[in-house]
Design a protein around this motif. Structure first.
Motif, short mmCIF file in Angstrom:
data_model
loop_
_atom_site.label_atom_id
_atom_site.label_comp_id
_atom_site.label_asym_id
_atom_site.label_seq_id
_atom_site.Cartn_x
_atom_site.Cartn_y
_atom_site.Cartn_z
N THR A 107 0.84 -1.20 0.00
CA THR A 107 0.00 0.00 0.00
C THR A 107 0.87 1.24 0.00
OG1 THR A 107 -1.61 -1.19 1.36
CG2 THR A 107 -1.89 1.19 1.17
N TYR A 167 0.38 12.23 0.02
CA TYR A 167 -0.04 13.35 0.87
C TYR A 167 0.33 14.66 0.19
CZ TYR A 167 -0.34 9.99 4.77
OH TYR A 167 -0.66 8.93 5.59
N GLN A 171 1.07 18.77 1.41
CA GLN A 171 1.30 19.62 2.57
C GLN A 171 1.39 21.08 2.14
OE1 GLN A 171 5.01 19.03 4.65
NE2 GLN A 171 4.14 19.70 6.59
N LEU A 185 0.03 17.45 6.99
CA LEU A 185 -0.02 16.57 5.81
C LEU A 185 -1.47 16.12 5.63
CD1 LEU A 185 2.96 16.11 7.08
CD2 LEU A 185 2.98 14.09 5.62
N THR A 238 -5.00 6.70 -1.44
CA THR A 238 -4.38 5.45 -1.01
C THR A 238 -4.41 4.50 -2.19
OG1 THR A 238 -5.23 5.79 1.22
CG2 THR A 238 -4.50 3.56 0.64
N ASN A 269 -3.33 0.54 -3.75
CA ASN A 269 -2.84 -0.82 -3.64
C ASN A 269 -2.27 -1.23 -4.99
OD1 ASN A 269 -3.18 -1.64 -1.04
ND2 ASN A 269 -5.24 -2.41 -1.36
N THR A 283 -7.78 4.89 -4.15
CA THR A 283 -8.95 5.43 -3.44
C THR A 283 -8.62 6.85 -3.03
OG1 THR A 283 -9.49 3.24 -2.58
CG2 THR A 283 -10.47 5.13 -1.47
N GLU A 326 -9.34 10.63 -1.39
CA GLU A 326 -10.04 11.29 -0.29
C GLU A 326 -11.04 12.29 -0.85
OE1 GLU A 326 -9.46 10.69 3.29
OE2 GLU A 326 -8.84 8.94 2.12
N ILE A 330 4.12 14.39 -0.72
CA ILE A 330 4.89 13.37 -0.02
C ILE A 330 4.24 12.02 -0.22
CG2 ILE A 330 5.77 12.62 2.22
CD1 ILE A 330 5.46 15.50 3.20
N ARG A 350 3.61 1.36 3.02
CA ARG A 350 3.39 0.50 4.18
C ARG A 350 3.80 -0.92 3.83
NH1 ARG A 350 -2.64 0.24 6.31
NH2 ARG A 350 -2.87 -1.17 4.58
N ASP A 369 1.74 -3.57 9.60
CA ASP A 369 0.60 -2.79 9.13
C ASP A 369 0.55 -1.39 9.68
OD1 ASP A 369 -2.78 -2.49 9.72
OD2 ASP A 369 -1.98 -2.74 7.71
N ASN A 370 1.14 -1.19 10.85
CA ASN A 370 0.96 0.09 11.49
C ASN A 370 2.03 1.12 11.19
OD1 ASN A 370 -1.48 0.11 13.15
ND2 ASN A 370 -0.59 -1.73 14.04
N ILE A 371 3.04 0.74 10.47
CA ILE A 371 4.13 1.68 10.24
C ILE A 371 4.14 2.12 8.79
CG2 ILE A 371 6.61 2.03 10.37
CD1 ILE A 371 5.20 1.54 13.05
N GLN A 372 4.25 3.42 8.60
CA GLN A 372 4.40 3.99 7.27
C GLN A 372 5.79 4.58 7.16
OE1 GLN A 372 1.34 6.67 5.91
NE2 GLN A 372 -0.30 5.42 6.76
N PHE A 374 8.18 7.14 4.84
CA PHE A 374 7.92 8.30 4.01
C PHE A 374 9.07 8.63 3.07
CE2 PHE A 374 3.99 10.05 5.70
CZ PHE A 374 3.85 9.32 6.87
#
Lengths: 117, 116
Positions: free
Chosen positions: B32, B36, B38, B44, B49, B51, B57, B59, B93, B97, B102-105, B107
């Protein structure tokens, strides 16, 4: 909707001073909380994160943050800053899973820290 | 940690032209990727998003025909700003992932777009 507030936009400290950067979020459910740092000219890097367990989280480079659920806060601290800590610091929260299946990472506006030698 | 490379770091273009920004995960496969934007002194803001192998997808409020996102492989995503106008000038930016975490991105360093 989730939101993250960082009240200090600019902070100027002398070396060896103590640091505390405020972060408050608005979201009533289970959250994952992050602090990212962006050094001049570099990419965002993860400083520390909180998912569950001990609310006092230790990160890299001597940083720590405390999750206080009752205050919806996740303030970043460092006992003694160095000139090399000059950077921009972003608090972020990851909340509910969206229809897409992804959890959105919501950032605060950032705090620019300048440490004078 | 994982490295995300973003290119170019800075681009200046004329109004009406299109600009492509690349985002590569150098040492991991990114299932994924996120884009972003800024604005000065602001946070940000997630634009979209994506895949690998599927449509992005977007926003709410982000024009998908204006900001074309392609995620053709597990290591590359591109953002094309089509028919750029001065109001598209911003800092873009990308983030990636790792499937296993799963929880860390991670950059990229960002791209400063200036549209004249």
């Amino acid at each position: 909707a989730q939101s993250v507030s960082q009240h200090n936009h600019h902070v100027i400290l002398s070396e060896a001073a103590s640091l505390e950067l405020g972060c408050n979020y608005s979201y009533g459910g289970t959250v994952n909380l992050f602090w990212y740092v962006q050094y001049p000219g570099q990419h965002l890097q993860l400083l520390l994160k909180y998912f569950s367990g001990d609310p006092l989280v230790k990160g890299i480079k001597g940083f720590e943050a405390e999750f206080i659920k009752s205050k919806f806060s996740f303030n970043l601290r460092k006992p003694s800053v160095q000139w090399s800590d000059t950077a921009e610091y972003f608090c972020a929260v990851k909340g509910p899973t969206l229809n897409t299946g992804f959890q959105k990472l919501v950032f605060g506006t950032g705090t620019r820290l300048l440490v004078s030698p | 940690g994982a490295v995300v490379s973003q290119h170019p770091s800075r681009v200046i273009c004329k109004s009406g032209t299109s600009v492509k920004i690349e985002c590569r995960s150098l040492d991991f496969q990114a299932t994924t990727m996120f884009w972003y934007r800024q604005f000065p002194k602001q946070s940000l803001m997630l634009m979209a998003t994506s895949n690998e192998g599927s449509k992005a997808t977007y926003e709410q409020g982000v024009e998908k025909d204006k900001f074309l996102i392609n995620h053709a492989s597990l290591t590359l995503s591109t953002l094309t700003v089509t028919s750029a106008h001065p109001e598209d000038s911003s800092f873009y930016i990308c983030s990636a992932r790792v499937w296993e975490d799963d929880n860390i991105q991670y950059f990229g360093a960002g791209t400063r777009l200036s549209v004249l």
